[in-house]
Scaffold this active site. Structure first.
Site, short mmCIF file in Angstrom:
data_model
loop_
_atom_site.label_atom_id
_atom_site.label_comp_id
_atom_site.label_asym_id
_atom_site.label_seq_id
_atom_site.Cartn_x
_atom_site.Cartn_y
_atom_site.Cartn_z
CB CYS A 1 6.34 10.89 0.34
SG CYS A 1 7.60 9.43 0.00
CB ALA B 1 -0.84 -0.03 1.54
#
Length: 464
Positions: A242, A188
């Site tokens: 990120c 995920a």
């Protein structure tokens, strides 16, 4: 067809494909994995254009670079790795390691990286002899479907089984949740809500925590060179990565000089409270990031804040109003905006970085620009991060590159600090099972009791 029936059908097809594929040789598997990377490399421009148009995020040129760069570096890292059959015969320890697939991989992918993340997941899954089902973000479903169709068409020539790579064409939260319950392993990559669901699915899962990369500038570094790298990292793909730099933590006596270098690199610097608050209010709403600003340009964000900035502005640098929970801007900002701090001594720099990580980003990454090995080691020892990126643009290096030893990936584990199961970069080895054959080792020398407990005696002697 209801949610469960739809996923059951996909998984059933995936299992049939995987049962055929697990008999492929290492050479056959490598051909298929290479082809997946080559599709993205060869069609980098087309896929970048589709991604920007559909998601309305990021920068076309940077996505082209990302498509080409990630496809090259990931394949280069995988091409000589064993992942099928006998991995290793360790004669010294009388162990043979045998690789086996994990089965059906369910991969939930984000709209922030709609091309390279599915590519990366598919390459890792197939490298280990698995099949994969991709659940894309609804905002990226068209380019994801097109990408998977390209993959399947390209690997036909290697006689890859039908349905080896599948995709949920009309994704939803319910379908993603059902996939996570039904697959053998879950990967995920996305928001924390989805990652938490992955870990609650009852299946082995690899999720990632939030990023909030703190960037420390040491006193012994070339300021011009460091700032150039920091701005390059912060602005890449409109700050959507990120692992992108979120702050600049600067020695007090070098602060003004460093800010001048930022300005030379296209920074719009803000130190007055009123203007800083204007930006804070549009970047965060009730303490949460405003989805409207994610992956958007400096000009878009400035207009939203009601602030005029020069047309050639590349990044907005806001002087921090406090560390950690004292300022909402200490959280992750997925746009070309960063904050700046002053510090007196290196210990204070680490304290600032950790305070910000305690708000968000624990376990992910930090960056440091330094030539002082003691300082670098001190930072690595005292910061709760899985990666410390040294003298490189973090956004394009923490996920692996030709110039560092991080495993090339798009999924960066954050360890227990980020409630993740791994504290390293996800790669193919996380998607294989290993059977170990243990032989009786007649050549081994068993130590005597005295030798086993010798350390205790040595310690006792030292204490006396």
């Amino acid at each position: 067809m209801d949610t469960k029936s739809y996923i059951d059908e996909l998984v059933s097809k995936s299992r049939i494909a995987q049962s055929k594929y697990e008999n492929f040789t290492q050479e056959q598997v490598n051909e298929i994995v290479r082809e997946i990377a080559k599709v993205v490399y060869d069609k980098a421009e087309e896929l970048a254009k589709m991604a920007v148009e559909e998601t309305r995020m990021g920068v076309y040129e940077d996505k082209v670079a990302k498509n080409k760069g990630k496809s090259k570096v990931i394949w280069n890292n995988l091409k000589d790795k064993k992942s099928i059959g006998i991995l290793e015969e360790d004669k010294e320890n009388a162990i043979i390691k045998v690789a086996k697939p994990k089965g059906v991989i369910g991969a939930v992918t984000p709209c922030t990286n709609p091309i390279v993340t599915p590519m990366c997941n598919a390459m890792f899954a197939l490298k280990g002899g698995n099949s994969i089902i991709i659940s894309p973000h609804p905002r990226a479903k068209k380019c994801n479907k097109y990408l998977v169709d390209l993959f399947n068409e390209a690997i036909k020539k290697f006689e890859a089984p039908e349905n080896l790579i599948q995709i949920i064409e009309e994704p939803s939260i319910d379908l993603s949740l059902e996939l996570m319950k039904s697959a053998d392993v879950v990967v995920a990559t996305g928001g924390m809500g989805m990652v938490k669901s992955a870990y609650s699915s009852g299946k082995p899962a690899y999720g990632v925590g939030a990023g909030n990369v703190q960037c420390i500038i040491d006193r012994d570094i070339d300021i011009k060179e460091a700032v150039t790298k920091i701005v390059t990292g912060r602005t890449f793909d409109n700050g959507i990565i990120c692992s992108g730099e979120q702050s600049a933590i600067i020695p007090k006596e070098l602060y003004e000089r460093t800010i001048e270098e930022f300005k030379k690199n296209g920074a719009f610097y803000v130190s007055d409270e009123k203007t800083i608050e204007k930006f804070a209010k549009v970047i965060f709403i009730d303490g949460k990031i405003n989805g409207k600003i994610v992956g958007q340009s400096v000009q878009f964000i400035a207009n939203l804040a009601g602030v005029d900035v020069p047309k050639d502005t590349r990044v907005i640098v806001l002087k921090a109003r406090g560390k950690g929970f004292e300022d909402v801007l200490c959280k992750e900002k997925m746009c070309p905006v960063m904050i700046s701090f002053e510090y007196e001594n290196f210990n204070e720099a680490i304290e600032i970085a950790q305070a910000n990580l305690n708000v968000e980003g624990k376990g992910h990454s930090c960056a440091i620009h330094s030539n002082n090995k003691d300082h670098i080691k001190y930072a690595a020892t005292n910061l709760t991060v899985s990666r410390l990126v040294v003298n490189q643009p973090s956004s394009t290096s923490a996920g692996g590159s030709f110039y560092n030893g991080f495993a090339p990936t798009t999924t960066l584990g954050c360890g227990s600090w980020g409630n993740n199961s791994i504290s390293e970069n996800l790669d193919y080895k996380h998607l294989i099972n290993i059977s170990r054959i243990g032989f009786y080792n007649a050549q081994a020398n068993a130590p005597t009791d005295e030798e086993i407990w010798e350390y205790e005696k040595t310690l006792e002697k030292a204490l006396n």
